[in-house]
Design a protein around this motif. Sequence first.
Motif, mmCIF file in Angstrom:
data_model
loop_
_atom_site.group_PDB
_atom_site.id
_atom_site.type_symbol
_atom_site.label_atom_id
_atom_site.label_comp_id
_atom_site.label_asym_id
_atom_site.label_seq_id
_atom_site.Cartn_x
_atom_site.Cartn_y
_atom_site.Cartn_z
ATOM 1 N N THR A 1 27.308 4.569 59.538
ATOM 2 C CA THR A 1 27.613 4.365 58.136
ATOM 3 C C THR A 1 28.553 3.175 57.992
ATOM 4 O OG1 THR A 1 28.307 5.505 56.103
ATOM 5 C CG2 THR A 1 29.658 5.867 58.061
ATOM 6 N N ILE B 1 34.460 11.794 57.093
ATOM 7 C CA ILE B 1 33.592 12.123 58.221
ATOM 8 C C ILE B 1 34.163 13.297 59.010
ATOM 9 C CG2 ILE B 1 32.766 11.267 60.464
ATOM 10 C CD1 ILE B 1 32.600 8.461 59.094
ATOM 11 N N VAL C 1 29.229 9.739 64.506
ATOM 12 C CA VAL C 1 29.131 8.660 63.525
ATOM 13 C C VAL C 1 29.857 7.409 64.006
ATOM 14 C CG1 VAL C 1 29.571 7.997 61.121
ATOM 15 C CG2 VAL C 1 29.053 10.386 61.685
ATOM 16 N N TRP D 1 29.245 6.446 52.994
ATOM 17 C CA TRP D 1 29.145 7.822 53.456
ATOM 18 C C TRP D 1 28.713 8.791 52.369
ATOM 19 C CZ3 TRP D 1 28.346 9.986 57.810
ATOM 20 C CH2 TRP D 1 28.656 11.331 58.038
ATOM 21 N N ALA E 1 23.601 13.781 58.122
ATOM 22 C CA ALA E 1 24.319 13.718 59.397
ATOM 23 C C ALA E 1 24.904 15.077 59.754
ATOM 24 C CB ALA E 1 25.419 12.665 59.328
#
Length: 220
Positions: A2, A158, A137, A116, A130
């Motif tokens: 990302t 994340i 990531v 994201w 994801a």
Amino acid sequence: MTGTDTDVGKTLIACGLLHLARKQGLSTLGLKPLAAGAEDQGRGLQNSDALALQAESSLKPRYSEVNPVVLKAAIAPHLAAAEEGRSLNLDRLAGLVRGQLIKKADFTLVEGAGGWRVPLQGRQTLAELAKLLQLPVILVVKMQLGCLNHALLTAEAIQRDGLSLAGWIATTAGETMPREDENFQTLEQLLPAPCLGRVPYLDRPTAEAVSRFLKLPSTA
């Protein structure tokens, strides 16, 4: 993979990593499950980023395997899908990616679209793809004003989503960011992952040229 925003160099970095992996003798597979912005040059709608990933994939996937969901307008995917009267199904996207992951390339890279939290459908975002696949990531950070905030917030998101940040890569725009070295050092100190490369501005930014500034994540 990302980025802190759209147009930060995700595809170029992805191709550089795939090229590096190939040079190290690894089999490679680059995927872009969802792409918005495509042209039809006689083979149906195709996205230039997906074509670049396909070219760096040693497993020689078909275009439809690299980019199963392609939308014509180069706008936010949920808006492009609405214009075409289509729905974006998260479970279907995950299933399509899993179908490629079973090929077990030595190095597989899945590139997202935009940042994201790009909206997908309803309250769903592409980040949930994801999460479903439990993928580590890689974050691409374009060195420009505002990148510290964008990078730290994205890394935080994340990790809050329960995923591992495998590393981050800095890219440089045509004009040098004020105090770029100091900002880079700040990111090195604050981002909770190793830096996998710092790519300068290149007159001819090919996958091979970019690969010289990168290293593969330890998860590769």
